[in-house]
Write a protein that holds these residues in place. Structure first.
Motif, PDB file in Angstrom:
ATOM      1  N   LEU A  46     -21.362 -51.829 -25.397  1.00 35.28           N
ATOM      2  CA  LEU A  46     -20.024 -52.646 -24.875  1.00 35.28           C
ATOM      3  C   LEU A  46     -20.510 -54.124 -24.902  1.00 35.28           C
ATOM      4  O   LEU A  46     -19.950 -55.014 -25.338  1.00 35.28           O
ATOM      5  CB  LEU A  46     -19.578 -52.324 -23.436  1.00 35.28           C
ATOM      6  CG  LEU A  46     -18.911 -50.870 -23.391  1.00 35.28           C
ATOM      7  CD1 LEU A  46     -18.774 -50.579 -22.040  1.00 35.28           C
ATOM      8  CD2 LEU A  46     -17.676 -50.919 -24.280  1.00 35.28           C
ATOM      9  N   GLY A  72     -22.084 -48.297 -19.119  1.00 37.57           N
ATOM     10  CA  GLY A  72     -20.826 -48.581 -19.729  1.00 37.57           C
ATOM     11  C   GLY A  72     -19.777 -47.548 -19.586  1.00 37.57           C
ATOM     12  O   GLY A  72     -18.610 -47.778 -19.688  1.00 37.57           O
ATOM     13  N   GLY A 114     -32.772 -56.735 -12.310  1.00 33.28           N
ATOM     14  CA  GLY A 114     -31.862 -56.485 -11.221  1.00 33.28           C
ATOM     15  C   GLY A 114     -30.594 -56.119 -12.053  1.00 33.28           C
ATOM     16  O   GLY A 114     -30.433 -56.463 -13.246  1.00 33.28           O
ATOM     17  N   LYS A 117     -32.750 -48.316 -25.562  1.00 34.61           N
ATOM     18  CA  LYS A 117     -32.172 -50.056 -25.859  1.00 34.61           C
ATOM     19  C   LYS A 117     -33.411 -50.715 -26.726  1.00 34.61           C
ATOM     20  O   LYS A 117     -33.201 -51.931 -26.872  1.00 34.61           O
ATOM     21  CB  LYS A 117     -31.979 -50.656 -24.459  1.00 34.61           C
ATOM     22  CG  LYS A 117     -31.084 -50.212 -23.658  1.00 34.61           C
ATOM     23  CD  LYS A 117     -29.703 -50.110 -24.188  1.00 34.61           C
ATOM     24  CE  LYS A 117     -28.684 -49.433 -23.515  1.00 34.61           C
ATOM     25  NZ  LYS A 117     -27.043 -49.471 -24.160  1.00 34.61           N
ATOM     26  N   ARG A 140     -29.728 -52.073 -19.365  1.00 37.93           N
ATOM     27  CA  ARG A 140     -30.520 -51.023 -18.682  1.00 37.93           C
ATOM     28  C   ARG A 140     -32.058 -51.042 -19.506  1.00 37.93           C
ATOM     29  O   ARG A 140     -31.873 -50.969 -20.767  1.00 37.93           O
ATOM     30  CB  ARG A 140     -29.899 -49.689 -18.850  1.00 37.93           C
ATOM     31  CG  ARG A 140     -28.415 -49.348 -18.002  1.00 37.93           C
ATOM     32  CD  ARG A 140     -28.265 -47.913 -18.126  1.00 37.93           C
ATOM     33  NE  ARG A 140     -27.863 -47.694 -19.561  1.00 37.93           N
ATOM     34  CZ  ARG A 140     -28.539 -46.782 -19.983  1.00 37.93           C
ATOM     35  NH1 ARG A 140     -29.483 -45.968 -19.622  1.00 37.93           N
ATOM     36  NH2 ARG A 140     -28.034 -46.242 -21.483  1.00 37.93           N
ATOM     37  N   ASN A 188     -26.670 -57.094 -11.891  1.00 37.32           N
ATOM     38  CA  ASN A 188     -25.936 -58.402 -11.007  1.00 37.32           C
ATOM     39  C   ASN A 188     -24.698 -58.651 -12.247  1.00 37.32           C
ATOM     40  O   ASN A 188     -24.862 -59.180 -13.297  1.00 37.32           O
ATOM     41  CB  ASN A 188     -26.702 -59.639 -11.284  1.00 37.32           C
ATOM     42  CG  ASN A 188     -25.968 -60.661 -10.571  1.00 37.32           C
ATOM     43  OD1 ASN A 188     -24.753 -60.878 -10.626  1.00 37.32           O
ATOM     44  ND2 ASN A 188     -26.694 -61.685  -9.661  1.00 37.32           N
TER      45      ASN A 188
HETATM   46  P1  ADP Z   1     -24.970 -48.418 -21.622  1.00 33.83           P
HETATM   47  O1  ADP Z   1     -23.764 -47.767 -21.011  1.00 33.83           O
HETATM   48  O2  ADP Z   1     -25.922 -47.544 -22.414  1.00 33.83           O
HETATM   49  O3  ADP Z   1     -25.898 -48.842 -20.520  1.00 33.83           O
HETATM   50  P2  ADP Z   1     -23.171 -50.436 -22.527  1.00 33.83           P
HETATM   51  O4  ADP Z   1     -23.589 -51.521 -23.273  1.00 33.83           O
HETATM   52  O5  ADP Z   1     -22.015 -49.393 -23.193  1.00 33.83           O
HETATM   53  O6  ADP Z   1     -24.499 -49.714 -22.372  1.00 33.83           O
HETATM   54  O7  ADP Z   1     -22.811 -50.907 -21.108  1.00 33.83           O
HETATM   55  C1  ADP Z   1     -23.530 -51.416 -20.242  1.00 33.83           C
HETATM   56  C2  ADP Z   1     -22.815 -52.025 -19.154  1.00 33.83           C
HETATM   57  O8  ADP Z   1     -23.763 -52.098 -18.005  1.00 33.83           O
HETATM   58  C3  ADP Z   1     -22.241 -53.377 -19.705  1.00 33.83           C
HETATM   59  O9  ADP Z   1     -21.119 -53.546 -18.654  1.00 33.83           O
HETATM   60  C4  ADP Z   1     -23.305 -54.411 -18.987  1.00 33.83           C
HETATM   61  O10 ADP Z   1     -22.694 -55.799 -18.839  1.00 33.83           O
HETATM   62  C5  ADP Z   1     -23.703 -53.613 -17.625  1.00 33.83           C
HETATM   63  N1  ADP Z   1     -25.221 -54.182 -17.587  1.00 33.83           N
HETATM   64  C6  ADP Z   1     -26.231 -53.405 -17.800  1.00 33.83           C
HETATM   65  N2  ADP Z   1     -27.407 -53.880 -17.198  1.00 33.83           N
HETATM   66  C7  ADP Z   1     -26.860 -54.636 -16.276  1.00 33.83           C
HETATM   67  C8  ADP Z   1     -27.575 -55.579 -15.474  1.00 33.83           C
HETATM   68  N3  ADP Z   1     -28.877 -55.615 -15.126  1.00 33.83           N
HETATM   69  N4  ADP Z   1     -26.566 -56.520 -14.764  1.00 33.83           N
HETATM   70  C9  ADP Z   1     -25.223 -56.432 -14.826  1.00 33.83           C
HETATM   71  N5  ADP Z   1     -24.633 -55.674 -15.709  1.00 33.83           N
HETATM   72  C10 ADP Z   1     -25.466 -54.861 -16.398  1.00 33.83           C
END
Ligand code: ADP
Ligand code: GLC
Length: 491
Positions: free
Chosen positions: A392, A18, A365, A315, A310, A367
């Motif tokens: 987010l 994020g 993955g 999480k 992630r 994406n």
């Molecule tokens: P964090 O920053 O702790 O990972 P957030 O919810 O603030 O958590 O933000 C995560 C961001 O990363 C978001 O934009 C989310 O859509 C993106 N994201 C996380 N995992 C993936 C994935 N495997 N593929 C695509 N986007 C991802």
């Protein structure tokens, strides 16, 4: 106001989580409000220079590391959907490798990489003749910019009026470095490595602590997290440091980019919809299920619960592992996981899909396009985080009428509220205690609204009507910038 953002991630150019989204939406909003914002980012190997239109300025930066000089090349481009300038710092020894931080184990030279980058930020300003009112650093990677501002640059007329703001996105990642090397690279004399000083933390250098101690003002990404981290349970060993700066510290809830995350115009999804058009929303579910191996002979109307994340301990994946098989056996619903990270967690979701081939789907993955599709397609979004500075994805879900089932911590507690059948308020299903049964109970409450009208439509309307505007967030940051400038000029 002239605002320089120093960051290790920037969506959509280079992202891991994020942080990248926030580093993009904030300058974009500030610029819309008439301010002059620029962003400085390392030039990682994975950045597609042609796709994003970066050009080599042919300017060389001379970066002083301790007692010797190193060099970088400066690239210039523009943040998509804005006119905000983005500057990439090229040094192939540090950044021409796979990944941003090193995954799953951080690169062993992250002290050197990010100290170099933090120093280079000042050379970028000099090369451009850009004299910032604010340097806004995000997370431990760029924390040293704030130390360099105070230690080395405040006497330079270009930076004498510059104030430093530091935003904590996640205290779990602190950048704990060997003092012999970190101080050497940064040029900060060993004599400053004293107990209780900004540079000492239990015999190490802790970049997160440096940022907190050296900034004029500190923010974090939600009001609830700003309170939680004053206590040892959430403070990750820095609660004392945070409390020592409490008078200069506030929580501001992140917003979301309404242009990028808009179900009425999102180019990644197959059917656009606005508030109330839930039949159209369900086309997206249909399409996703077909893409992932189901056919029209299967019941396409089952509720769909998803996660996009992630795969880390933060999480709440262990709660999911403790309960999901049992829930999938007892209830009629589908589950979709888009995520990557911890290999054991990845393998669990692969196993789950073998056990429930039609009901547990996954894409292991990263994406970005699929993240939009999954959020648009789903009925519910599961987010059982152990802690969550802001989060987010629950906000993206709200915007897409996808109902969060989420634990009340950090920014989730500031954005998701339990649905109340009596007065039809609320936008999600929540639980507080970090326990699989509490999560399971929230999931069963969520599933029971699915066929219960008018509530099922009402909760989705409430979600889509919830204000998550990045403009509100940016306005609050501007107040912090002004606060930092005032305190800096009084110092
Ligand atoms: P964090 O920053 O702790 O990972 P957030 O919810 O603030 O958590 O933000 C995560 C961001 O990363 C978001 O934009 C989310 O859509 C993106 N994201 C996380 N995992 C993936 C994935 N495997 N593929 C695509 N986007 C991802
Ligand atoms: C961090 C946090 C997340 C937050 C994001 C953006 O990665 O884990 O909760 O939303 O930063 O501020």
């Amino acid at each position: 106001m002239k605002i320089l953002t120093a960051t290790a991630e920037l969506t959509p150019i280079a992202q891991a989580g994020g942080l990248g989204d926030v580093a993009a939406f904030l300058p974009r909003e500030l610029e819309k409000m008439g301010h002059n914002a620029i962003i400085v980012l390392p030039k990682y190997r994975a950045i597609d220079i042609e796709k994003w239109g970066f050009k080599n300025t042919h300017k060389t930066l001379v970066v002083q590391m301790g007692y010797w000089n190193e060099y970088a090349l400066l690239w210039e481009g523009t943040l998509p959907n804005s006119t905000v300038k983005v500057y990439l710092v090229e040094n192939n020894e540090y950044f021409d490798r796979a990944g941003i931080y090193g995954d799953p184990i951080e690169f062993s030279d992250n002290d050197r990489r990010f100290i170099f980058f933090s120093k280079a930020v000042f050379e970028v300003c000099k090369a451009l003749g850009y004299s910032p009112d604010i340097i806004h650093a995000h997370d431990y990677h760029t924390a040293f910019t704030l130390a360099f501002l105070k230690e080395f640059y405040q006497n330079d007329p270009m930076f004498s009026h510059t104030a430093g703001v530091y935003t904590i996105h996640n205290l779990a990642y602190q950048g704990k470095f060997n003092p012999d090397t970190a101080l050497l690279y940064s040029g900060i004399p060993l004599s400053k490595f004293q107990p209780y000083s900004p540079y000492e933390y239990y015999g190490m250098v802790n970049a997160m602590k440096v940022g907190i101690m050296m900034a004029d003002k500190i923010t974090t990404v939600s009001p609830t997290y700003s309170q939680e981290i004053r206590w040892s349970y959430f403070g990750e060993g820095l609660d004392g440091v945070i409390n020592s700066r409490a008078a200069d510290f506030i929580g501001i809830l992140n917003g979301i980019d309404y242009d990028e995350w808009n179900p009425e115009s999102d180019l990644n999804i197959s059917a656009h919809y606005s508030i109330g058009e839930f039949d159209k929303k369900s086309y997206n579910k249909h399409k996703l299920l077909l893409d992932y191996g189901l056919s029209d002979y299967d019941d396409m109307n089952l509720p769909l619960i998803s996660m996009v994340t992630r795969l880390t301990d933060q999480k709440g994946v262990d709660l999911v592992i403790a309960k999901l098989e049992e829930l999938l056996s007892q209830h009629n619903f589908r589950f979709f996981l888009l995520g990557s990270g911890n290999y054991n967690y990845e393998n669990y979701f692969r196993y789950l899909s073998h056990r429930f081939p039609k009901n547990a789907l996954n894409y292991i993955g990263y994406n970005a396009a699929l993240s939009h599709q999954v959020i648009a397609a789903s009925d519910f979004f599961l987010m059982p985080s152990r802690f969550e500075p802001c989060g987010l994805t629950q906000m993206y879900s709200l915007r897409y009428g996808t109902i969060p089932i989420a634990r009340q911590t950090g920014g989730i507690a500031d954005s998701v509220f339990e649905y109340d059948y009596n007065n039809q308020s609320g936008n999600g299903f929540t639980f507080w205690q970090y326990h699989p049964d509490d999560m399971a109970y929230a999931i069963s409450r969520a599933l029971s609204i699915y066929n219960n009208q008018p509530h099922w439509n009402k909760i989705r309307e409430n979600a889509m009507n919830h204000n998550l505007s990045a403009t509100t967030t940016a306005t609050k940051y501007l107040e912090v910038y002004q606060w930092a400038i005032n305190s800096q000029s009084n110092a």
